[in-house]
Design an enzyme around this catalytic site. Structure first.
Site, PDB file in Angstrom:
ATOM      1  N   SER A 196      11.328   6.124   3.484  1.00 54.45           N
ATOM      2  CA  SER A 196      12.124   5.715   4.643  1.00 54.45           C
ATOM      3  C   SER A 196      13.547   5.431   4.180  1.00 54.45           C
ATOM      4  CB  SER A 196      11.556   4.429   5.243  1.00 54.45           C
ATOM      5  OG  SER A 196      11.881   3.314   4.430  1.00 54.45           O
ATOM      6  N   ASP A 197      14.518   5.614   5.058  1.00 54.79           N
ATOM      7  CA  ASP A 197      15.828   5.066   4.750  1.00 54.79           C
ATOM      8  C   ASP A 197      15.639   3.544   4.684  1.00 54.79           C
ATOM      9  OD1 ASP A 197      18.466   4.610   4.204  1.00 54.79           O
ATOM     10  OD2 ASP A 197      19.233   5.958   5.754  1.00 54.79           O
TER      11      ASP A 197
END
Ligand code: BGC
Length: 746
Positions: free
Chosen positions: A244-245
């Site tokens: 994930s960012d």
């Protein structure tokens, strides 16, 4: 060399080993592997010899070390690195080999610094010239982005480091970056925003993909079954790791039950991440199956085998190296190829160094360092040669080089030094971390507050700039009158081209337009040059005779700059994005669907960049694919031959008719003549960079495959290449078409 069948056998063996390991891991251990256990690492399982994954930003070099559990630089003296040209600079080379080399340098430096994954390349499509992170991205065109991303990734990964292609998908604006919802139709996704990612995964074999912050059609990218399960894993067959960012996961069940493998964030309460204790509790209660965790661990372990972090090949893992002379040499070559000569009337450039006794250099970007800014792309460069130093190093002590700031740049205030990650933590020091961290509204509120403060500060800065410029302008104008040559070096900087916010307009900051106008009044022959990460309006461009554009071109910027100015290097960069005359001409200005909070609709569909300018018949200041050389090229003898079913083989000849060695980027666009569906006037489908000595010519052969003629049919959910006639346009830019032919597709 491993034969294909051996590779298959090997893969099967590895899959078996992975299953065995999963059988041995406890639930706690597995969960420790799928979320951050430090701000740039995951948890390790010492008992089974499985280390954590160690990440680093970013696209322009390996970022400095941070404290393990705080968003605070460690303050080391061993983490300065080679500073690479930004992806926007790299894309301007239109040279896949340079992309491979830059990938190689980044991978070697990341490995040399002990990293497993480098959070690069950024390959988002540039939808609006105002997006704050455009300098980190490659192009407005999917074909150009895809063909450069693939060799870049291969270069990174041959160092046993994972490339993490970001940000999947359509991360088109920084405004409301954590939450904005983007309504996008399938055709636009498949034809514009997906192709570079698909190529990265299928051809580049990227080991990792980063899920973006934004929502697409109502679902966060990191919790988006359509995006991750159906498209990425299902249609493209991706079996690597999705991370994930930082802070892009919002809900436990949704993230657990889609193909998102590692949750990363900026907060230090690692056990409270959505894929940590909350996930464990849900599994214990039987609300989520343990198999969801196994699937993630499987993808992570597979990547670890590929990286030789674990398994039989462990002792053969590459060690990498950073700050080597070879890296600097490759960086210089890319910088040289990245600079774009936008205009050059009456052969104003190159300058003849032997005729210059006094050189006046004006503008803050002549003497500015850019490597330390921009957000997560910032690095601690080993060194950075600015243009002024490059010019002085080139000319030596017998030439008088006078430097004038020309315009005022306010000090980087706290508001400009905005890093929402660090700021979030600052703000939380005195609050209940557990509560605030988990409060999305709180995070968004802070982001919004930061943006308001930044805009207010900008207004204050304008007054300061105006006041100080009075003196600075006068000094520069006076000096310009009495010099053998005058070079202006202006543009943007990372107070403007930055993660976390978008630009509010496309104008040159700090009243540069007024200064340039005034300088051109006294020196028509002034060389106007820029460093910047995104297009700017140039209202005075008809008055200037020479304009040179450089993106952030890395540690050797100044050397490459001087070599081009004095003609040792013949410029060969071309624009990988349109430079509009004014922002109002852009599609996002017309539809207003950019830079707003909450929700945007990508109403323009396929029509962004040159596709929009073509359709609306608007002439930009400098079009996509434009870039001049100190020599001239002619094109001749186009032949088109249908081959192997629906492939079309293109041949033509390019000749260097000038007096200097130079490289031409030849571009091939396809224009459907009577399309059955709405289609852009023309689209780039092939290109090649050809180096030629004076007087020499070369035959260029390129192949258009059937899929190059196709569009995405939303109802059939597949690409269709309709039979019919297609115009094949061969040119030096998207407007400078030199040869035309017709290919009939059966
Ligand atoms: C950025 C990513 C970056 C990550 C880690 C995020 O805010 O969007 O590009 O890799 O932070 O620094």
């Amino acid at each position: 060399m491993i034969m294909k069948t051996d590779a298959k056998k090997n893969n099967k063996k590895i899959e078996k080993e992975i299953e065995k390991l999963i059988g041995k891991l406890t639930l706690d251990e597995k969960i420790s592997m799928i979320h951050g256990a430090g701000i740039f690492r995951t948890g390790e399982v010492e008992r089974l010899g499985i280390p954590g994954v160690v990440f680093s930003d970013g696209p322009m070099g390996v970022r400095a070390e941070f404290m393990r559990d705080r968003w605070i630089p460690a303050g080391n003296h061993d983490d300065n690195v080679s500073y690479l040209p930004s992806n926007s600079a790299l894309a301007s080379t239109w040279n896949p080999y340079r992309a491979y080399e830059m990938g190689h340098v980044l991978g070697a430096e990341a490995r040399g610094r002990g990293k497993d994954m480098i959070l690069a390349p950024g390959i988002n499509i540039k939808r609006s010239p105002l997006c704050g992170r455009n300098f980190e991205y490659m192009s407005e065109d999917p074909n150009l982005a895809a063909t450069l991303a693939v060799p870049f990734i291969k270069g990174v990964q041959e160092n046993d480091v994972a490339a993490c292609v970001k940000h999947f998908a359509a991360n088109v604006q920084e405004t409301d970056r954590l939450m904005v919802d983007e309504e996008i139709d399938d055709r636009t996704l498949y034809e514009i925003y997906f192709p570079a990612f698909k190529a990265a995964v299928q051809e580049g074999k990227a080991y990792s993909v980063m899920g973006a912050y934004n929502k697409i059609n109502g679902d966060y990218c990191c919790e988006n079954k359509n995006l991750l399960d159906l498209v990425l894993r299902g249609e493209w067959g991706f079996d690597g790791t999705v991370i994930s960012d930082w802070g892009a996961v919002h809900r436990t069940k949704e993230a657990a039950e889609c193909s998102m493998d590692i949750e990363m964030s900026v907060f230090p309460d690692f056990d409270e991440y959505k894929l940590a204790n909350p996930l464990k509790e849900a599994i214990m209660k039987g609300e989520i199956s343990e198999e969801t965790v196994n699937a993630k661990v499987r993808n992570i372990l597979r990547m670890m085998y590929r990286l030789k972090v674990i398994g039989k090949e462990k002792n053969d893992r590459k060690a990498g190296s950073y700050n080597t002379p070879e890296h600097r040499e490759m960086i210089l070559r890319t910088a040289e190829e990245s600079m774009i000569l936008l205009k050059n009337e009456k052969q104003t450039l190159p300058l003849n160094a032997s005729k210059i006794k006094k050189l006046v250099v004006i503008g803050q970007n002549a003497a500015k360092i850019h490597s330390d800014g921009g957000g997560s792309a910032e690095i601690k460069a080993l060194y950075e040669i600015c243009p002024l130093m490059g010019l002085k190093m080139y000319l030596g002590g017998n030439t008088q080089v006078e430097y004038y700031k020309g315009y005022h740049v306010p000090n980087k205030s706290k508001t400009f030094d905005h890093n929402w990650q660090a700021d979030s933590l600052d703000d939380l020091k005195d609050t209940d971390i557990g509560k605030a961290v988990r409060d999305e509204e709180h995070m968004n509120e802070m982001h919004r507050k930061g943006e308001e403060e930044r805009l207010a500060q900008m207004e204050k800065d304008k007054a300061e700039v105006h006041e100080k410029n009075k003196v600075l302008f006068a000094q520069a104008i006076e000096a310009a009158k009495d010099a053998d040559a005058v070079i202006f070096v202006g543009g943007l900087n990372h107070d403007i081209d930055s993660e976390g916010f978008d630009r509010s307009d496309m104008k040159l900051p700090y009243e540069q337009d007024a200064l340039i106008e005034a300088l051109l009044d006294v020196r028509k022959d002034m060389i106007v040059t820029f460093i910047g990460g995104s297009p700017v309006e140039m209202p005075w461009r008809n008055k200037a005779s020479a304009i040179l554009w450089s993106y952030y071109a890395g540690m050797e910027t100044g050397n490459a700059f001087a070599e081009i100015i004095f003609g040792d290097v013949n410029p060969s960069g071309k624009l990988a994005e349109t430079f509009p005359k004014k922002y109002e001409d852009c599609v996002t200005a017309k539809n207003g669907q950019f830079g707003v909070w909450g929700k945007i609709t990508l109403e323009e569909g396929l029509y962004l960049g040159y596709r929009h300018f073509d359709r609306e018949r608007i002439t930009p200041a400098f079009c996509f694919g434009h870039g001049l050389s100190y020599t001239e090229f002619t094109y001749s003898g186009l032949t088109l031959k249908a081959e192997k079913g629906k492939d079309v083989k293109i041949n033509f000849t390019v000749k260097n008719t000038g007096k200097r060695i130079g490289s031409e980027i030849v571009q091939v666009y396809i224009a459907p003549i009577a399309p059955k569906v709405d289609r852009p006037d023309k689209e780039l489908k092939a290109y090649s960079k050809v180096e030629l000595a004076p007087g020499k010519s070369r035959k260029v052969s390129l192949t258009l495959r059937q899929e190059d003629f196709a569009y995405f049919d939303e109802h059939l959910h597949e690409f269709i290449a309709d039979a019919g006639d297609y115009e094949i346009l061969v040119g030096a830019s998207c407007e400078d078409i030199r040869l035309k032919g017709i290919a009939a597709l059966a």
